[in-house]
Each structure stands twice: as C-alpha cells, then as structure tokens.
Scaffold this motif. Structure first.
Motif, PDB file in Angstrom:
ATOM      1  N   TYR A  34       0.828  -1.198   0.000  1.00 41.42           N
ATOM      2  CA  TYR A  34       0.000   0.000   0.000  1.00 41.42           C
ATOM      3  C   TYR A  34       0.868   1.255   0.000  1.00 41.42           C
ATOM      4  O   TYR A  34       1.994   1.243   0.502  1.00 41.42           O
ATOM      5  CB  TYR A  34      -0.912   0.015   1.230  1.00 41.42           C
ATOM      6  CG  TYR A  34      -2.072  -0.935   1.125  1.00 41.42           C
ATOM      7  CD1 TYR A  34      -3.165  -0.656   0.319  1.00 41.42           C
ATOM      8  CD2 TYR A  34      -2.066  -2.138   1.831  1.00 41.42           C
ATOM      9  CE1 TYR A  34      -4.234  -1.541   0.208  1.00 41.42           C
ATOM     10  CE2 TYR A  34      -3.130  -3.031   1.738  1.00 41.42           C
ATOM     11  CZ  TYR A  34      -4.208  -2.723   0.929  1.00 41.42           C
ATOM     12  OH  TYR A  34      -5.251  -3.601   0.822  1.00 41.42           O
ATOM     13  N   GLY A  35       0.366   2.324  -0.569  1.00 41.80           N
ATOM     14  CA  GLY A  35       1.051   3.610  -0.527  1.00 41.80           C
ATOM     15  C   GLY A  35       0.332   4.550   0.424  1.00 41.80           C
ATOM     16  O   GLY A  35      -0.404   4.118   1.319  1.00 41.80           O
ATOM     17  N   PHE A  36       0.549   5.836   0.212  1.00 35.80           N
ATOM     18  CA  PHE A  36      -0.007   6.845   1.108  1.00 35.80           C
ATOM     19  C   PHE A  36      -0.762   7.864   0.257  1.00 35.80           C
ATOM     20  O   PHE A  36      -0.149   8.606  -0.522  1.00 35.80           O
ATOM     21  CB  PHE A  36       1.130   7.506   1.888  1.00 35.80           C
ATOM     22  CG  PHE A  36       0.680   8.304   3.074  1.00 35.80           C
ATOM     23  CD1 PHE A  36      -0.329   7.861   3.901  1.00 35.80           C
ATOM     24  CD2 PHE A  36       1.298   9.500   3.387  1.00 35.80           C
ATOM     25  CE1 PHE A  36      -0.732   8.590   5.006  1.00 35.80           C
ATOM     26  CE2 PHE A  36       0.903  10.254   4.493  1.00 35.80           C
ATOM     27  CZ  PHE A  36      -0.116   9.789   5.294  1.00 35.80           C
ATOM     28  N   ASN A  37      -2.089   7.889   0.370  1.00 38.62           N
ATOM     29  CA  ASN A  37      -2.909   8.750  -0.486  1.00 38.62           C
ATOM     30  C   ASN A  37      -2.489  10.213  -0.385  1.00 38.62           C
ATOM     31  O   ASN A  37      -2.336  10.752   0.706  1.00 38.62           O
ATOM     32  CB  ASN A  37      -4.388   8.624  -0.106  1.00 38.62           C
ATOM     33  CG  ASN A  37      -4.971   7.275  -0.485  1.00 38.62           C
ATOM     34  OD1 ASN A  37      -4.450   6.610  -1.378  1.00 38.62           O
ATOM     35  ND2 ASN A  37      -6.036   6.864   0.191  1.00 38.62           N
ATOM     36  N   GLY A  38      -2.286  10.837  -1.553  1.00 41.03           N
ATOM     37  CA  GLY A  38      -1.941  12.247  -1.591  1.00 41.03           C
ATOM     38  C   GLY A  38      -0.459  12.527  -1.538  1.00 41.03           C
ATOM     39  O   GLY A  38      -0.043  13.690  -1.628  1.00 41.03           O
ATOM     40  N   PHE A  39       0.358  11.480  -1.391  1.00 40.60           N
ATOM     41  CA  PHE A  39       1.812  11.656  -1.316  1.00 40.60           C
ATOM     42  C   PHE A  39       2.483  10.630  -2.228  1.00 40.60           C
ATOM     43  O   PHE A  39       2.124   9.447  -2.199  1.00 40.60           O
ATOM     44  CB  PHE A  39       2.315  11.485   0.124  1.00 40.60           C
ATOM     45  CG  PHE A  39       1.699  12.470   1.077  1.00 40.60           C
ATOM     46  CD1 PHE A  39       2.265  13.720   1.263  1.00 40.60           C
ATOM     47  CD2 PHE A  39       0.543  12.137   1.776  1.00 40.60           C
ATOM     48  CE1 PHE A  39       1.686  14.632   2.147  1.00 40.60           C
ATOM     49  CE2 PHE A  39      -0.034  13.039   2.654  1.00 40.60           C
ATOM     50  CZ  PHE A  39       0.532  14.299   2.832  1.00 40.60           C
ATOM     51  N   ASP A  40       3.420  11.096  -3.017  1.00 37.38           N
ATOM     52  CA  ASP A  40       4.121  10.203  -3.938  1.00 37.38           C
ATOM     53  C   ASP A  40       5.591  10.110  -3.573  1.00 37.38           C
ATOM     54  O   ASP A  40       6.185  11.072  -3.062  1.00 37.38           O
ATOM     55  CB  ASP A  40       3.975  10.716  -5.378  1.00 37.38           C
ATOM     56  CG  ASP A  40       2.543  10.617  -5.880  1.00 37.38           C
ATOM     57  OD1 ASP A  40       1.927   9.552  -5.683  1.00 37.38           O
ATOM     58  OD2 ASP A  40       2.042  11.601  -6.454  1.00 37.38           O
ATOM     59  N   PHE A  41       6.172   8.949  -3.876  1.00 32.94           N
ATOM     60  CA  PHE A  41       7.602   8.747  -3.643  1.00 32.94           C
ATOM     61  C   PHE A  41       8.067   7.606  -4.531  1.00 32.94           C
ATOM     62  O   PHE A  41       7.275   6.786  -5.003  1.00 32.94           O
ATOM     63  CB  PHE A  41       7.884   8.446  -2.164  1.00 32.94           C
ATOM     64  CG  PHE A  41       7.054   7.325  -1.585  1.00 32.94           C
ATOM     65  CD1 PHE A  41       7.509   6.007  -1.619  1.00 32.94           C
ATOM     66  CD2 PHE A  41       5.823   7.586  -1.009  1.00 32.94           C
ATOM     67  CE1 PHE A  41       6.753   4.988  -1.088  1.00 32.94           C
ATOM     68  CE2 PHE A  41       5.050   6.564  -0.475  1.00 32.94           C
ATOM     69  CZ  PHE A  41       5.514   5.253  -0.513  1.00 32.94           C
ATOM     70  N   THR A  59       6.429  13.817  -2.368  1.00 33.69           N
ATOM     71  CA  THR A  59       5.757  14.897  -3.103  1.00 33.69           C
ATOM     72  C   THR A  59       4.274  14.877  -2.783  1.00 33.69           C
ATOM     73  O   THR A  59       3.559  13.980  -3.192  1.00 33.69           O
ATOM     74  CB  THR A  59       5.947  14.695  -4.620  1.00 33.69           C
ATOM     75  OG1 THR A  59       7.347  14.580  -4.906  1.00 33.69           O
ATOM     76  CG2 THR A  59       5.383  15.880  -5.383  1.00 33.69           C
ATOM     77  N   PRO A  60       3.763  15.877  -2.002  1.00 34.67           N
ATOM     78  CA  PRO A  60       4.528  16.882  -1.244  1.00 34.67           C
ATOM     79  C   PRO A  60       5.158  16.239   0.000  1.00 34.67           C
ATOM     80  O   PRO A  60       4.963  15.063   0.236  1.00 34.67           O
ATOM     81  CB  PRO A  60       3.448  17.893  -0.853  1.00 34.67           C
ATOM     82  CG  PRO A  60       2.207  17.055  -0.697  1.00 34.67           C
ATOM     83  CD  PRO A  60       2.303  16.000  -1.779  1.00 34.67           C
ATOM     84  N   ALA A  61       5.909  17.029   0.781  1.00 38.23           N
ATOM     85  CA  ALA A  61       6.517  16.509   2.006  1.00 38.23           C
ATOM     86  C   ALA A  61       5.428  15.963   2.931  1.00 38.23           C
ATOM     87  O   ALA A  61       4.351  16.552   3.051  1.00 38.23           O
ATOM     88  CB  ALA A  61       7.313  17.603   2.707  1.00 38.23           C
ATOM     89  N   SER A  62       5.692  14.827   3.572  1.00 39.16           N
ATOM     90  CA  SER A  62       4.656  14.145   4.352  1.00 39.16           C
ATOM     91  C   SER A  62       4.942  14.109   5.845  1.00 39.16           C
ATOM     92  O   SER A  62       4.350  13.310   6.569  1.00 39.16           O
ATOM     93  CB  SER A  62       4.496  12.708   3.833  1.00 39.16           C
ATOM     94  OG  SER A  62       5.725  12.008   3.900  1.00 39.16           O
ATOM     95  N   THR A  63       5.828  14.989   6.333  1.00 42.95           N
ATOM     96  CA  THR A  63       6.233  14.942   7.744  1.00 42.95           C
ATOM     97  C   THR A  63       5.048  15.012   8.692  1.00 42.95           C
ATOM     98  O   THR A  63       4.948  14.240   9.643  1.00 42.95           O
ATOM     99  CB  THR A  63       7.202  16.110   8.051  1.00 42.95           C
ATOM    100  OG1 THR A  63       8.276  16.061   7.137  1.00 42.95           O
ATOM    101  CG2 THR A  63       7.740  15.991   9.468  1.00 42.95           C
TER     102      THR A  63
END
Length: 290
Positions: A34-41, A59-63
């Motif tokens: 699975y990935g993280f919705n709204g963030f790409d890497f 992209t964008p930063a997910s901190t």
C-alpha cells in the motif's frame, strides 16, 4: 575485551531505496504494498521488504501526516502487503559478538486505525536465509504502539561469534512499521571487527527458490581470487554473467532478476548457477516460476 556499540540511524542511505547494503532485505511475501494517499515517492506500491523513507522528500513533504523519523530525517519503513500478512526481513551485517551482546532499535506503528504493527527479532550465525534465523523476542510477536518506543533484546546466553540480527515484520493488513536508530552492543569481545572470517570458498545457495521475479545467490571466498558466477539454462547455454572480477576474501550476495545478458526476461523453468574461483567450481539448481 571491551564492549563496542554499533549504531545506524539510516541517514547515509539513498531516499526510498529498498537495497541498502550492508543491510540485507528479504521479501518473503512478495506482495505489492500500500502507498499513502496524496503523497508520492519513488517505488511506492511495489513488492518490497523495508524501504529507506524520508518524509521530507515525498511529493509533497509528508512529515506532518506520516510522522517524522525518531532521529535525523530518515527511517526504515515496512509497508503493508496488499495480500497480507507481511513476511519481510531487515537483516544486519555480520558481527562478531561476545557475552552480554544485545540488539536494540526504536519502532512504532504509523497508525492504529488498521491494527498495530507486529514484528519479531531474530539472529542467525551468518546466513541471510530467513529459515536459518532463531527468534529471541518474546511471545508470538511484539506489537508496536503509535509512539516511538525503544526495544532492546539481550542475545541468548551462549550465543557468541559471528551473527546477523533481523527484524521480521509479520503485520497483518496494518499500514506502516517504522524502525529507526538501531543499536548493536557487541558485548565483551577481544576482536570487534564486524567482518566475518571466511572459513572456505563456497557457493552457498540461493533464496528464495523457487523464485519470481528475483533471487539472491550467496557465496564466500577464502582468499582474494578471480571469481565468475554465471547462469545457464537446461541446454547448457550461458544466460547471464553475474560476477566476473577479482574478489577479496569475504562473504557475498548477488541478486539475479531473471534477465539474460541482453536484459531480456527469461522464461520460467529450471536454471543452473555456476561459480568458479581459482580451482574451486560448483553448480547448483534453481527454479524460476511465473
């Protein structure tokens, strides 16, 4: 004899890499993730074991959304398998340990919304094959809470000499196991050199076998010598040269991704891998399944 501390906060490795020596990653489940919705890497959704994750460079930063590393900017992430459960291994380099050795790290679950992450801690006497590891963390598995938590496990009494440590993620449909700031106390040893003394020159085998899409072949060289490792098909035709260079004494792993010398994917079936080092020659069989 003085106790020596080895530490690794994953800061020196390339962002989003899934192959970061001297650590060895073994992805037993071979599931997409699975990935993280709204963030790409780089590399999201692929089958993997652990990934060097930097929330500052997504992209964008997910901190703020995924959480910061325990120390520095980077950490090791194990993403949930889309076909659970996870069976992912983060395996250390080989270390010469003495009495009183321990293996520690910080870990957390990114969220409890899908259940907490689960892991085991294990050691081997130098092998990177998951079946050769002995679990020494308590219970069936350990659950990581959503806050960064310190874990430290004493090596069982009587276990000394050359070992590898491993964190085995066995989560079932959770989200992300986050690991950072590993600390290995080598215990009381006269020689704290983490390089394994090589007993002999040997072709040790491959894992996994059968495999798809790739497998890792392990071998050792007793003293510096030219080494050739090649793949052959059932007809005896050379398919791929994996190694053709002089190697120093040591233990080595080489990955074959199922392609030939022209970078074309080979068909499924039986293949042989052959190692030649000085007067030593050995051949073993492996099976590629699709």
């Amino acid at each position: 004899a003085v106790s020596t501390l080895v530490t690794d906060g994953f800061e020196t490795y390339t962002d989003f890499s899934i192959d970061f020596a001297p650590w060895v990653n073994v992805d037993v489940d071979q599931s997409a993730t699975y990935g993280f919705n709204g963030f790409d890497f780089t590399g999201e959704y692929q089958a993997m074991a652990f990934m060097i994750f930097n929330p500052l460079t997504t992209t964008p930063a997910s901190t703020d959304d995924i959480g910061a590393a325990h120390g520095g900017n980077k950490m090791a992430h194990c993403w949930a398998a889309t076909t659970p459960p996870n069976n992912d291994w983060l395996i250390s380099d080989v270390y010469n340990i003495g009495t009183g050795a321990s293996f520690g790290f910080w870990a957390r679950s990114m969220t409890a919304d899908y259940g907490l992450e689960r892991f085991k801690v294990a050691y081997s006497t130098g092998s990177t094959n998951p079946t050769d590891f002995t679990v020494f963390s308590p219970g069936t598995y350990v659950q990581a809470p959503v806050e960064w938590t310190s874990y430290e496990y004493d090596v069982p009494a009587g276990v000394t000499g050359n070992v590898r440590f491993a964190i085995n993620c066995v989560s079932s449909d959770a989200f992300i196991l986050m690991v950072d700031d590993v600390t290995i106390d080598l215990g009381a040893v006269a020689n704290t050199d983490p390089v394994t003394p090589v007993v002999n020159t040997a072709l040790n085998g491959n894992y996994p076998n059968p495999f798809n899409p790739e497998t890792t072949i392990s071998y050792s060289v007793k003293s510096a010598s030219p080494v050739v490792v090649e793949i052959y098909n059932l007809k005896g035709q050379k398919v791929k040269t994996l190694v053709n260079e002089t190697k120093a004494a040591g233990n080595y792993d080489i990955t074959w991704n199922g392609t030939d010398d022209n970078s074309q994917k080979v068909t499924s079936g039986v293949y042989f891998y052959k190692m030649t080092a000085g007067k030593y020659t050995a051949t073993k069989k492996m099976i590629m399944m699709k």
